[in-house]
Design an enzyme around this catalytic site. Structure first.
Site, mmCIF file in Angstrom:
data_model
loop_
_atom_site.group_PDB
_atom_site.id
_atom_site.type_symbol
_atom_site.label_atom_id
_atom_site.label_comp_id
_atom_site.label_asym_id
_atom_site.label_seq_id
_atom_site.Cartn_x
_atom_site.Cartn_y
_atom_site.Cartn_z
ATOM 1 N N GLY A 146 36.474 0.423 59.899
ATOM 2 C CA GLY A 146 36.047 0.954 59.038
ATOM 3 C C GLY A 146 34.495 0.905 59.819
ATOM 4 O O GLY A 146 34.169 0.807 60.848
ATOM 5 N N CYS B 46 39.486 5.797 60.550
ATOM 6 C CA CYS B 46 40.132 5.126 61.852
ATOM 7 C C CYS B 46 41.212 4.842 61.674
ATOM 8 O O CYS B 46 40.772 4.236 60.331
ATOM 9 C CB CYS B 46 39.048 4.065 63.259
ATOM 10 S SG CYS B 46 37.741 4.059 64.121
ATOM 11 N N GLY C 119 41.646 10.190 63.177
ATOM 12 C CA GLY C 119 41.284 9.504 64.392
ATOM 13 C C GLY C 119 42.266 9.985 65.485
ATOM 14 O O GLY C 119 42.844 10.621 65.845
ATOM 15 N N TYR D 18 40.091 12.882 50.101
ATOM 16 C CA TYR D 18 40.719 13.072 51.028
ATOM 17 C C TYR D 18 40.958 12.679 52.763
ATOM 18 O O TYR D 18 41.757 13.232 53.444
ATOM 19 C CB TYR D 18 39.246 13.718 52.577
ATOM 20 C CG TYR D 18 39.195 14.238 53.380
ATOM 21 C CD1 TYR D 18 39.397 15.710 53.297
ATOM 22 C CD2 TYR D 18 38.638 13.707 54.348
ATOM 23 C CE1 TYR D 18 39.682 16.504 54.953
ATOM 24 C CE2 TYR D 18 38.526 13.927 55.614
ATOM 25 C CZ TYR D 18 39.375 15.709 56.123
ATOM 26 O OH TYR D 18 39.149 16.283 57.004
#
Ligand code: AMP
Length: 492
Positions: A126, A22, A48, A265
């Site tokens: 997280g 997120c 997100g 990534y």
């Protein structure tokens, strides 16, 4: 992130163990707080895409908007009145990335509650690893949960804390949770940021004029011309109010374990995270990969967009031409977030096309950041062969992903990870390449400027590659994670 879905909420393949990455953002001290937040969230859209939300505070009241879909859809020009309604000098916002299938608005952050001391909103990047256990206890003691997110567990713990001040209540709550968290919270008179003691997820501090910003990545500062000040330290809590920025270290000291996959990534290449440019890190990984696994070839071709910086690094180190042999259609979202394997296949075809002029008759090296299920690679290789490649070799800028992430990156259950059930050779055969190689774990660390991976105290969290999880996984240890959290079916 979402704990698990309700039994009626989604298809069985998405039931459990799907995590989400997120974005968080918070600003204190600007008359344009909500507009800045919307712009920051827009810069962080890659973290997100499922839903977004902003809560603002004007000193007397809180204002909020949460919606499914992109930031532009919710806070763009057509919805100017929404942004105008988010009054105040302080605001926090969140982008949600979930593949759980449950797109219910009740899970969209920031979560807000009226607590003993006033209004309180919270955003979380997280994943907590004991949230289910805590939730069971809380429900047993009478707490009522509105969502299925682990973030709500934090809210409930704050609400029940016997400590006096809001910051002490927050600290008290966060001392009870395990897992990875980068939090941004909003009260009537402050914005509070906090990072878990291991510093798994990123959180940076910026400044524009008199306003302070807390956010996941530096690109969210760049977009409004804010200056980067520093990273929030692992285990640090920062409180921003009218008197400025105050720093506290309320937790026990833990070894730093920043998520190495952010470099591979997740983070945007134009961000600087924990002192490293993400772009430079990816190029260095590509160069190291070329050193470790060279192959005679005519062209180096990235799988766009995620493979581009590492392919540039690979091509430079291999002294082989770099070509755009695969073109990406930018109007399709990340394939990974499609909810079923069937749709994911379609997604890959929609997203990439081979460029025969760069490929035909050539020995090609394809460079990508990672192989998760292997769906993307299989389709890409087929496409490149159809475009006339003489040989197709694949080089991956991360070690094989053998383990799921429980700290907030979206990886599927272990048995869906190709590398958890096949050797590299078997994977190469399945994908249909002439050769396949991944960067070694030590090579990855070397690319990050280390001498190698320290076995006793790894410098990063690399659990997805090594299975060494730095933070306890209590919720997964007793095998009861499938316990239903809610009977309420998801509505989008
Ligand atoms: P797959 O088809 O499952 O092997 O997908 C691999 C591709 O998905 C990689 O090339 C990445 O670009 C992308 N990817 C890897 N990890 C993630 C993640 N956690 N979330 C979204 N996309 C990812």
């Amino acid at each position: 992130m979402t704990l698990t879905t309700s039994p009626f909420a989604s298809a069985s393949e998405d039931d459990d163990h799907f995590q989400e990455e997120c974005a968080v953002y918070g600003i204190f001290g600007s008359i344009d707080a909500a507009a800045h937040t919307a712009l920051g969230l827009h810069a962080l859209q890659h973290r997100g895409q499922e839903a977004t939300g902003i809560v603002s505070a004007d000193g007397k009241k809180f204002h909020q908007h949460r919606g499914l879909g992109h930031v532009g859809k919710n806070f763009g020009e057509e919805n100017k009145s929404i942004l105008d309604g988010l009054r105040g000098y302080a605001a926090i916002g969140h982008n949600r990335y979930a593949t759980t299938g449950e797109t219910a608005l009740r899970n969209v952050q920031p979560l807000y509650a009226d607590l003993e001391f006033g209004g309180f909103a919270i955003c979380h990047n997280g994943n907590l690893t004991n949230a289910l256990q805590l939730r069971r206890e809380l429900v047993h003691n009478g707490s009522i949960f509105q969502s299925t997110t682990d973030t709500e567990t934090i809210l409930q713990l704050i609400a029940r804390s016997r400590h006096r001040t809001v910051t002490d209540k927050l600290i008290d709550a966060m001392k009870q949770v395990d897992g990875a968290f980068a939090l941004v919270c909003l009260t009537e008179e402050s914005v509070i940021g906090m990072r878990d003691p291991y510093g798994v997820r990123p959180l940076v501090i910026g400044r524009i004029g008199d306003a302070y910003i807390l956010t996941s990545e530096t690109v969210a500062l760049d977009i409004i011309g804010a200056e980067f000040i520093r990273d929030v330290e692992p285990g640090e809590m920062v409180v921003i109010d009218t008197k400025g920025l105050h720093s506290f270290f309320p937790f026990h000291k833990a070894p730093k374990r920043f998520c190495i996959f952010e470099y591979i990534y997740f983070a945007r290449p134009d961000s600087t995270v924990e002192g490293h440019s993400v772009y430079a890190a990816r190029k260095a990984i590509g160069a190291e990969l070329a050193k470790e696994s060279p192959v005679e070839a005519d062209v180096i071709i990235p799988v766009p967009d995620s493979g581009v910086p590492s392919a540039i690094g690979y091509a430079a180190a291999a002294k082989t031409p770099f070509e755009l042999g695969i073109i990406r259609n930018h109007y399709v979202g990340r394939t990974f977030i499609q909810p079923t394997d069937h749709v994911r296949h379609l997604g890959v075809k929609l997203k990439h096309n081979a460029n025969p002029s760069a490929i035909a008759g050539k020995r090609v090296v394809l460079v990508d950041d990672s192989i998760v299920r292997g769906t993307t690679s299989t389709k890409i290789v087929e496409m490149v062969r159809q475009a006339g490649a003489k040989e197709v070799h694949m080089r991956i800028a991360s070690p094989p992903t053998t383990h799921s992430c429980f700290y907030g990156v979206d990886t599927p259950e272990r048995d869906k990870l190709l590398a958890s059930r096949m050797t590299v050779e078997e994977m190469g055969k399945l994908i249909g390449v002439d050769s396949l190689a991944f960067i070694s774990i030590d090579g990855l660390y070397r690319a990050m400027g280390e001498a190698g991976r320290s076995e006793d105290a790894p410098q990063y969290c690399d659990a997805c590659f090594t299975g060494q999880y730095p933070i306890e996984l209590s919720d997964w240890e007793d095998g009861t994670t499938n316990n239903q959290l809610s009977l309420l079916a998801a509505a989008s």
